[in-house]
Write a protein that holds these residues in place. Structure first.
Motif: not given
Length: 322
Positions: A31-33, A231-234, A240-244, A247-251
């Motif tokens: 769910e987180n990528g 840290n599933p938000w990794l 996000a970085l791979l898509e240019g 960088l989103p913050p951690l929740p």
């Protein structure tokens, strides 16, 4: 990329990890990528003997696609039979062969990374599994057994000849276990030596690491292991970085707590409350890594036994650790 006939639309994979990547955690990571998920390593012998607890590890989460099961063992005929059983029971899209696990109880039986010491046997196992499996077969290997036997390229070439459709490479030797530094150059050497997709694994602890490992190795996918503990938000950040994208913050902490509670609830629904809560103790502690003054609540977490305990601890964390 494609693994055999299976289309993979992501460059981020969740590494199979014993006692960690159950269906609940895989679902949270997906769910987180995490675009490619795999069960924890599953004993081929236990599958061949019809062990019910082992069979339960094969269950996917709802809608898990593409979905891989990982089996380990060193007997070609048993591994071939286990691959068929695993696909039949799980509906998996891919079967992965574990040739990288460094844990003593696995290695002492000639399984896991012990196969790096016997490339010909590794190839025979792969060939047997490929011949029997109704779905594409992959393998996960290490850089080698030790610094005197850095044979990832040799093993990878033999596995490709045996018919595997992709190879994941952890850039450490078995002797290193999880210490020292992963050698990404060894992954690049494998990528240059074979024509099947290569998945790079080792030392992806920050989102920037996922970008760097793909640039350094030329690999087709980055496989994240210990870096996503708690840290599933990794995956979200790396994607996000791979898509240019920025960088989103951690929740915030409240949301992180809600996520681990949901993970435990998903696990309880699948495996029973007692088992889920006991196994979730370390997961919850991982989610609190780096949170100031969390020591008291970590002591409470390791004593949780019921979902009610989980809710009580979570209420306290949200109140006191903001």
């Amino acid at each position: 990329m494609k693994i055999g006939t299976v289309e993979i639309s992501s460059k981020l994979a969740l590494a199979p990890m014993a006692g960690v990547t159950d269906a609940a955690f895989r679902q949270i990571c997906a769910e987180n990528g995490a675009g490619y998920t795999c069960t924890e390593l599953i004993s081929s012998k236990a599958l061949c003997y019809g062990d019910k607890k082992t069979q339960a590890l094969l269950a996917p989460f709802p809608g898990e696609r593409p979905f891989a099961v990982q089996i380990f063992g060193s007997d070609p005929s048993c591994m071939a039979e286990a691959a068929q059983i695993a696909v039949e029971l799980s509906g998996a899209d891919i079967v992965d062969i574990n040739m990288g696990c460094p844990v003593g109880k696995v290695v002492k039986n000639g399984d896991g990374s012990a196969l790096m010491k016997d490339p010909e046997k590794a190839a025979r196992i792969a060939e047997a599994v490929v011949r029997s499996s109704p779905v594409p077969v992959t393998a996960k290997i290490r850089r080698g057994w030790d610094m005197g036997n850095l044979n990832a390229v040799e093993v990878a070439r033999l596995l490709e000849q045996a018919g595997v459709s992709a190879i994941a490479v952890h850039g450490r030797t078995r002797v290193q276990m999880y210490g020292g530094q992963a050698d990404w150059n060894s992954i690049r050497e494998v990528k240059e030596a074979v024509s099947v997709p290569v998945i790079a694994n080792g030392d992806i602890f920050k989102p920037e690491d996922a970008v760097r490992i793909l640039e350094r190795t030329g690999a087709d996918m980055a496989m994240i292991g210990r870096g996503c503990f708690g840290n599933p938000w990794l995956f979200t950040q790396a994607k996000a970085l791979l898509e240019g994208l920025p960088l989103p913050p951690l929740p915030p902490l409240d949301e992180r707590c809600d996520t681990v509670v949901r993970q435990i609830e998903l696990s309880a629904a699948a495996r029973g409350e007692r088992t889920a809560v006991l196994e979730a103790r370390r997961h919850y502690c991982w989610y609190l890594k780096g949170i100031p003054h969390a020591g008291y609540y970590k002591e409470q977490i390791v004593r949780m036994n019921t979902l009610e305990d989980v809710y009580t601890v979570t209420k306290g964390i949200k109140r006191d650790l903001k």
